[in-house]
Design a protein around this motif. Sequence first.
Motif, short mmCIF file in Angstrom:
data_model
loop_
_atom_site.label_atom_id
_atom_site.label_comp_id
_atom_site.label_asym_id
_atom_site.label_seq_id
_atom_site.Cartn_x
_atom_site.Cartn_y
_atom_site.Cartn_z
N ASN A 1 0.84 -1.19 0.00
CA ASN A 1 0.00 0.00 0.00
C ASN A 1 0.88 1.25 0.00
OD1 ASN A 1 -1.73 2.17 0.64
ND2 ASN A 1 -3.13 0.81 1.72
N PRO A 2 0.91 2.01 -1.11
CA PRO A 2 1.77 3.20 -1.16
C PRO A 2 1.35 4.28 -0.18
CG PRO A 2 0.35 3.07 -3.11
CD PRO A 2 0.21 1.78 -2.39
N TRP A 3 0.05 4.38 0.11
CA TRP A 3 -0.42 5.41 1.04
C TRP A 3 0.04 5.12 2.46
CZ3 TRP A 3 -1.72 9.91 -0.57
CH2 TRP A 3 -2.32 10.08 -1.82
N GLU A 4 0.03 3.86 2.86
CA GLU A 4 0.51 3.50 4.19
C GLU A 4 1.99 3.86 4.34
OE1 GLU A 4 -0.20 -0.52 5.24
OE2 GLU A 4 -2.31 -0.20 5.73
N ALA A 5 2.78 3.51 3.32
CA ALA A 5 4.20 3.80 3.35
C ALA A 5 4.44 5.31 3.38
CB ALA A 5 4.90 3.18 2.14
N ALA A 6 3.66 6.05 2.59
CA ALA A 6 3.84 7.51 2.52
C ALA A 6 3.53 8.17 3.86
CB ALA A 6 2.93 8.09 1.43
N PHE A 7 2.41 7.81 4.47
CA PHE A 7 2.04 8.44 5.75
C PHE A 7 2.99 8.01 6.87
CE2 PHE A 7 -2.25 9.05 3.79
CZ PHE A 7 -2.27 10.43 3.93
N ALA A 8 3.42 6.74 6.84
CA ALA A 8 4.37 6.29 7.86
C ALA A 8 5.67 7.07 7.75
CB ALA A 8 4.64 4.79 7.68
N SER A 9 6.13 7.28 6.52
CA SER A 9 7.36 8.03 6.30
C SER A 9 7.19 9.50 6.67
CB SER A 9 7.78 7.89 4.83
OG SER A 9 9.06 8.44 4.63
N LEU A 10 6.04 10.06 6.32
CA LEU A 10 5.76 11.48 6.61
C LEU A 10 5.83 11.76 8.10
CD1 LEU A 10 4.64 14.29 5.60
CD2 LEU A 10 2.37 13.36 6.11
N PHE A 11 5.07 11.00 8.87
CA PHE A 11 4.98 11.26 10.31
C PHE A 11 6.26 10.87 11.05
CE2 PHE A 11 0.36 10.92 9.27
CZ PHE A 11 0.04 12.21 9.61
N SER A 12 6.90 9.80 10.61
CA SER A 12 8.12 9.38 11.31
C SER A 12 9.28 10.34 11.03
CB SER A 12 8.51 7.96 10.90
OG SER A 12 8.80 7.89 9.52
N ALA A 13 9.35 10.87 9.80
CA ALA A 13 10.40 11.84 9.48
C ALA A 13 10.20 13.11 10.31
CB ALA A 13 10.38 12.17 7.99
N ALA A 14 8.95 13.54 10.43
CA ALA A 14 8.65 14.72 11.24
C ALA A 14 8.97 14.45 12.72
CB ALA A 14 7.19 15.10 11.09
N ALA A 15 8.60 13.27 13.19
CA ALA A 15 8.86 12.92 14.60
C ALA A 15 10.36 12.84 14.87
CB ALA A 15 8.20 11.58 14.93
N GLY A 16 11.11 12.26 13.93
CA GLY A 16 12.56 12.16 14.12
C GLY A 16 13.21 13.53 14.14
N GLY A 17 12.76 14.42 13.27
CA GLY A 17 13.35 15.76 13.20
C GLY A 17 13.02 16.63 14.40
N ILE A 18 11.95 16.32 15.10
CA ILE A 18 11.55 17.12 16.26
C ILE A 18 12.60 17.04 17.38
CG2 ILE A 18 9.94 17.11 18.20
CD1 ILE A 18 7.69 16.81 16.19
N PHE A 19 13.24 15.89 17.53
CA PHE A 19 14.23 15.72 18.61
C PHE A 19 15.33 16.78 18.53
CE2 PHE A 19 12.27 11.53 18.81
CZ PHE A 19 12.28 11.26 20.17
N PRO A 20 16.08 16.85 17.44
CA PRO A 20 17.12 17.89 17.38
C PRO A 20 16.56 19.31 17.30
CG PRO A 20 16.97 16.74 15.28
CD PRO A 20 16.11 15.99 16.25
N LEU A 21 15.39 19.48 16.66
CA LEU A 21 14.80 20.81 16.53
C LEU A 21 14.48 21.40 17.90
CD1 LEU A 21 13.68 23.09 14.73
CD2 LEU A 21 11.49 21.85 14.72
N PHE A 22 13.81 20.65 18.72
CA PHE A 22 13.45 21.12 20.05
C PHE A 22 14.69 21.29 20.93
CE2 PHE A 22 8.68 20.53 20.90
CZ PHE A 22 8.38 20.96 19.61
N ALA A 23 15.62 20.34 20.82
CA ALA A 23 16.83 20.43 21.64
C ALA A 23 17.64 21.68 21.32
CB ALA A 23 17.68 19.18 21.43
N MET A 24 17.76 21.98 20.04
CA MET A 24 18.57 23.13 19.62
C MET A 24 17.91 24.47 19.93
SD MET A 24 21.35 24.31 18.21
CE MET A 24 22.17 22.99 17.30
N THR A 25 16.60 24.54 19.75
CA THR A 25 15.93 25.85 19.85
C THR A 25 15.30 26.15 21.21
OG1 THR A 25 13.90 24.88 18.91
CG2 THR A 25 15.45 25.92 17.39
N PHE A 26 15.06 25.15 22.02
CA PHE A 26 14.39 25.40 23.30
C PHE A 26 15.26 25.11 24.52
CE2 PHE A 26 10.82 24.60 20.35
CZ PHE A 26 10.18 25.83 20.47
N SER A 27 16.48 24.69 24.30
CA SER A 27 17.39 24.46 25.44
C SER A 27 18.03 25.76 25.87
CB SER A 27 18.48 23.46 25.04
OG SER A 27 17.93 22.22 24.70
N PRO A 28 18.43 25.87 27.12
CA PRO A 28 19.17 27.06 27.58
C PRO A 28 20.43 27.24 26.75
CG PRO A 28 18.46 25.72 29.44
CD PRO A 28 18.17 24.92 28.22
#
Length: 228
Positions: free
Chosen positions: A145-172
């Motif tokens: 199912n291409p839609w399952e793969a697309a949504f899984a990749s979409l949300f997981s890429a966003a979730a993975g990127g949140i870790f460094p994004l939040f750490a870099m911009t919201f840390s003291p």
Amino acid sequence: MAKKKRQEQTMNEKLNALRAGVLGSNDGVLTVVGVLVSVAAATTDNFTIFIAGLSDLLACAFSMASGEYASVSTQKDTEKAAVEREEKLLQTDRAAEVAVVADYYHQKGITVQTAQRIAEDLLNKKPLETVVRIKCGIQLGHYMNPWEAAFASLFSAAAGGIFPLFAMTFSPAGFKWYTTILAVAFASALTGYISSKLGNGLVKIAVIRNIVIGLITICIHYGVGKLF
């Protein structure tokens, strides 16, 4: 009906979405931290760093999703074409199809006579299902199912990127780099652990490899940012 359909998914169909999710998460971590580190090395403006990281996170997520959709759609089209080809062969050259199935069972150690009977019996009951399973490794009616793969990749890429994004911009300010490195190490270790479990690989090696790649990514992009 939807619940029943979900329960009938094959393992390959389920792993398709999980694979896309793991790849998306890993790509999200590395691409976002790469941009963040490059920008942070060149400027101390927190808003600029955040916008750069957020823009890359969104671009990465949608890029991964579109890539997965195109890739899995091609695979699905190939599988359907193979099924159509075998369906025509059953109508035009059934004897050859029986011979292929019989040879398949003979190669597994069954006598020629028994293998022939098995092949004829299977092609009398479930001809198309049998030949596509044996010749193409496809379970009839179960396509990726291409839609399952697309949504899984979409949300997981966003979730993975949140870790460094939040750490870099919201840390003291004094702990910005330390928390970013820790966030990347944690996220990389997590994706390494999940991917090794899915592929029955060595967990320790996969985790260490991902962490090292994440740290190398930080070093390279830090150097690029310092150049400019």
